[in-house]
Design a protein around this motif. Structure first.
Motif, PDB file in Angstrom:
ATOM      1  N   HIS A 160      -3.392  -5.869  -3.963  1.00 48.96           N
ATOM      2  CA  HIS A 160      -4.290  -4.780  -4.338  1.00 48.96           C
ATOM      3  C   HIS A 160      -3.494  -3.497  -4.517  1.00 48.96           C
ATOM      4  O   HIS A 160      -2.510  -3.254  -3.816  1.00 48.96           O
ATOM      5  N   ASP A 161      -3.929  -2.690  -5.462  1.00 47.15           N
ATOM      6  CA  ASP A 161      -3.314  -1.396  -5.697  1.00 47.15           C
ATOM      7  C   ASP A 161      -3.439  -0.553  -4.430  1.00 47.15           C
ATOM      8  O   ASP A 161      -4.515  -0.441  -3.852  1.00 47.15           O
ATOM      9  N   SER A 162      -2.337   0.045  -3.994  1.00 47.82           N
ATOM     10  CA  SER A 162      -2.350   0.826  -2.753  1.00 47.82           C
ATOM     11  C   SER A 162      -3.206   2.083  -2.869  1.00 47.82           C
ATOM     12  O   SER A 162      -3.717   2.584  -1.869  1.00 47.82           O
ATOM     13  N   GLU A 163      -3.381   2.590  -4.097  1.00 49.27           N
ATOM     14  CA  GLU A 163      -4.191   3.793  -4.287  1.00 49.27           C
ATOM     15  C   GLU A 163      -5.670   3.484  -4.447  1.00 49.27           C
ATOM     16  O   GLU A 163      -6.512   4.361  -4.261  1.00 49.27           O
ATOM     17  N   ASP A 164      -5.994   2.258  -4.830  1.00 52.30           N
ATOM     18  CA  ASP A 164      -7.388   1.852  -5.005  1.00 52.30           C
ATOM     19  C   ASP A 164      -7.483   0.369  -4.657  1.00 52.30           C
ATOM     20  O   ASP A 164      -7.153  -0.483  -5.474  1.00 52.30           O
ATOM     21  N   SER A 165      -7.920   0.066  -3.474  1.00 53.06           N
ATOM     22  CA  SER A 165      -7.938  -1.317  -2.981  1.00 53.06           C
ATOM     23  C   SER A 165      -8.876  -2.215  -3.766  1.00 53.06           C
ATOM     24  O   SER A 165      -8.809  -3.441  -3.647  1.00 53.06           O
ATOM     25  N   SER A 166      -9.759  -1.637  -4.592  1.00 51.93           N
ATOM     26  CA  SER A 166     -10.665  -2.457  -5.394  1.00 51.93           C
ATOM     27  C   SER A 166      -9.972  -3.007  -6.642  1.00 51.93           C
ATOM     28  O   SER A 166     -10.496  -3.902  -7.305  1.00 51.93           O
ATOM     29  N   VAL A 167      -8.791  -2.483  -6.955  1.00 54.75           N
ATOM     30  CA  VAL A 167      -8.052  -2.908  -8.141  1.00 54.75           C
ATOM     31  C   VAL A 167      -7.094  -4.040  -7.768  1.00 54.75           C
ATOM     32  O   VAL A 167      -6.230  -3.878  -6.901  1.00 54.75           O
ATOM     33  N   ILE A 168      -7.260  -5.177  -8.424  1.00 59.07           N
ATOM     34  CA  ILE A 168      -6.407  -6.336  -8.149  1.00 59.07           C
ATOM     35  C   ILE A 168      -5.099  -6.224  -8.922  1.00 59.07           C
ATOM     36  O   ILE A 168      -5.088  -5.928 -10.108  1.00 59.07           O
ATOM     37  N   MET A 169      -4.018  -6.450  -8.212  1.00 55.19           N
ATOM     38  CA  MET A 169      -2.693  -6.466  -8.817  1.00 55.19           C
ATOM     39  C   MET A 169      -2.217  -7.907  -8.912  1.00 55.19           C
ATOM     40  O   MET A 169      -2.338  -8.677  -7.962  1.00 55.19           O
ATOM     41  N   ARG A 170      -1.701  -8.283 -10.079  1.00 53.50           N
ATOM     42  CA  ARG A 170      -1.156  -9.623 -10.293  1.00 53.50           C
ATOM     43  C   ARG A 170       0.306  -9.466 -10.697  1.00 53.50           C
ATOM     44  O   ARG A 170       0.636  -8.597 -11.494  1.00 53.50           O
ATOM     45  N   ARG A 171       1.165 -10.331 -10.162  1.00 53.30           N
ATOM     46  CA  ARG A 171       2.600 -10.116 -10.382  1.00 53.30           C
ATOM     47  C   ARG A 171       3.394 -11.413 -10.402  1.00 53.30           C
ATOM     48  O   ARG A 171       3.117 -12.339  -9.646  1.00 53.30           O
ATOM     49  N   TYR A 193      -4.336 -11.699 -17.742  1.00 51.34           N
ATOM     50  CA  TYR A 193      -2.969 -11.599 -17.236  1.00 51.34           C
ATOM     51  C   TYR A 193      -2.122 -12.779 -17.689  1.00 51.34           C
ATOM     52  O   TYR A 193      -0.958 -12.615 -18.064  1.00 51.34           O
ATOM     53  N   LYS A 194      -2.717 -13.972 -17.679  1.00 52.77           N
ATOM     54  CA  LYS A 194      -1.977 -15.159 -18.105  1.00 52.77           C
ATOM     55  C   LYS A 194      -1.552 -15.036 -19.569  1.00 52.77           C
ATOM     56  O   LYS A 194      -0.441 -15.425 -19.947  1.00 52.77           O
ATOM     57  N   GLN A 195      -2.443 -14.483 -20.410  1.00 49.42           N
ATOM     58  CA  GLN A 195      -2.087 -14.278 -21.815  1.00 49.42           C
ATOM     59  C   GLN A 195      -0.894 -13.339 -21.936  1.00 49.42           C
ATOM     60  O   GLN A 195       0.005 -13.549 -22.756  1.00 49.42           O
ATOM     61  N   PHE A 196      -0.878 -12.302 -21.120  1.00 47.80           N
ATOM     62  CA  PHE A 196       0.234 -11.348 -21.116  1.00 47.80           C
ATOM     63  C   PHE A 196       1.530 -12.046 -20.701  1.00 47.80           C
ATOM     64  O   PHE A 196       2.556 -11.941 -21.386  1.00 47.80           O
ATOM     65  N   VAL A 197       1.491 -12.795 -19.613  1.00 48.47           N
ATOM     66  CA  VAL A 197       2.680 -13.486 -19.107  1.00 48.47           C
ATOM     67  C   VAL A 197       3.197 -14.499 -20.119  1.00 48.47           C
ATOM     68  O   VAL A 197       4.408 -14.643 -20.330  1.00 48.47           O
ATOM     69  N   ASP A 198       2.287 -15.194 -20.770  1.00 55.40           N
ATOM     70  CA  ASP A 198       2.687 -16.237 -21.713  1.00 55.40           C
ATOM     71  C   ASP A 198       3.355 -15.681 -22.970  1.00 55.40           C
ATOM     72  O   ASP A 198       3.987 -16.430 -23.721  1.00 55.40           O
ATOM     73  N   THR A 199       3.224 -14.380 -23.231  1.00 51.52           N
ATOM     74  CA  THR A 199       3.902 -13.791 -24.390  1.00 51.52           C
ATOM     75  C   THR A 199       5.312 -13.321 -24.050  1.00 51.52           C
ATOM     76  O   THR A 199       6.070 -12.931 -24.943  1.00 51.52           O
ATOM     77  N   PHE A 200       5.658 -13.346 -22.774  1.00 56.19           N
ATOM     78  CA  PHE A 200       6.969 -12.851 -22.342  1.00 56.19           C
ATOM     79  C   PHE A 200       8.065 -13.847 -22.698  1.00 56.19           C
ATOM     80  O   PHE A 200       7.957 -15.038 -22.415  1.00 56.19           O
ATOM     81  N   GLN A 201       9.126 -13.352 -23.330  1.00 56.45           N
ATOM     82  CA  GLN A 201      10.258 -14.191 -23.700  1.00 56.45           C
ATOM     83  C   GLN A 201      11.561 -13.444 -23.455  1.00 56.45           C
ATOM     84  O   GLN A 201      11.679 -12.268 -23.804  1.00 56.45           O
TER      85      GLN A 201
END
Length: 208
Positions: A160-171, A193-201
């Protein structure tokens, strides 16, 4: 025979020394990858995201390529670069923001030196797992899973984002012989998020 055995022992010693050197460097550099920049509290790790060979980006996203950092990825807008320095070192991050001016997607990079690149190219899977485990330990992440991103070993976790615990962080923290790459999102769904990760090369010169 004695000379050959001596040579084999020296080679094993050199590899172990290289592994210890890279492990120590990566442990120090973990904070400089941008992975701790926002702070997080860990939660249950997601299932492994397997990278695909063909890139299918969400409609309207544009490909971004950094030749200096050795990767390409699709962003939902034009990413901006920021550089941070602290007592442990520095890292480079490219990120985009949402309509509230909060970061939604980012890629952070710490590149190895030429000598470190040479050392890391000889690592086997067990050594790569050890390096990533050390990174997770340094970041105080207890729950994570091993996965692959663009064919490279990585660890995946959420928080979770340290400034806003309602925001989910994926890494994802990706290991390559060229350095450590961090892919992250804030306030997005797992499918986005998966779509973003899958474009990484990674570029060819960063391949192991």
């Amino acid at each position: 025979m004695e000379k050959q055995e001596t040579t084999r022992k020296k080679n094993r010693f050199d590899m172990k020394r290289s592994f210890r050197r890279i492990s120590a460097v990566i442990a120090t550099m973990a904070f400089t990858t941008g992975l701790a920049a926002c702070g997080s509290s860990q939660s249950t790790a997601p299932s492994a995201n397997k990278a695909t060979s063909s890139v299918t980006a969400p409609q309207g996203w544009k490909q971004f390529t950094s030749k200096d950092l050795g990767y390409s990825v699709y962003f939902p807008g034009v990413p901006e670069k920021d550089t941070y320095k602290d007592p442990t070192g520095a890292y480079a991050r490219y990120s985009t923001v949402n309509d509230k001016d909060h970061i939604n997607y980012a890629v952070s990079v710490t590149k190895f030196t030429r000598k470190q690149v040479e050392d890391s190219k000889g690592f086997n899977d067990a050594q790569k797992r050890k390096v990533l485990t050390n990174v997770a330990r340094l970041l105080q992440i207890d729950k994570y899973s091993f996965t692959t991103v663009d064919g490279h070993m990585a660890i995946s976790y959420t928080g979770h984002d340290s400034e806003d615990s309602s925001v989910i962080m994926r890494r994802e923290v990706v290991y390559s012989s060229a350095g450590i790459y961090g892919l992250e999102s804030f306030g997005t769904s797992s499918s986005e998020y998966k779509q973003f990760v899958d474009t990484f090369q990674l570029s060819e010169d960063t391949q192991e």
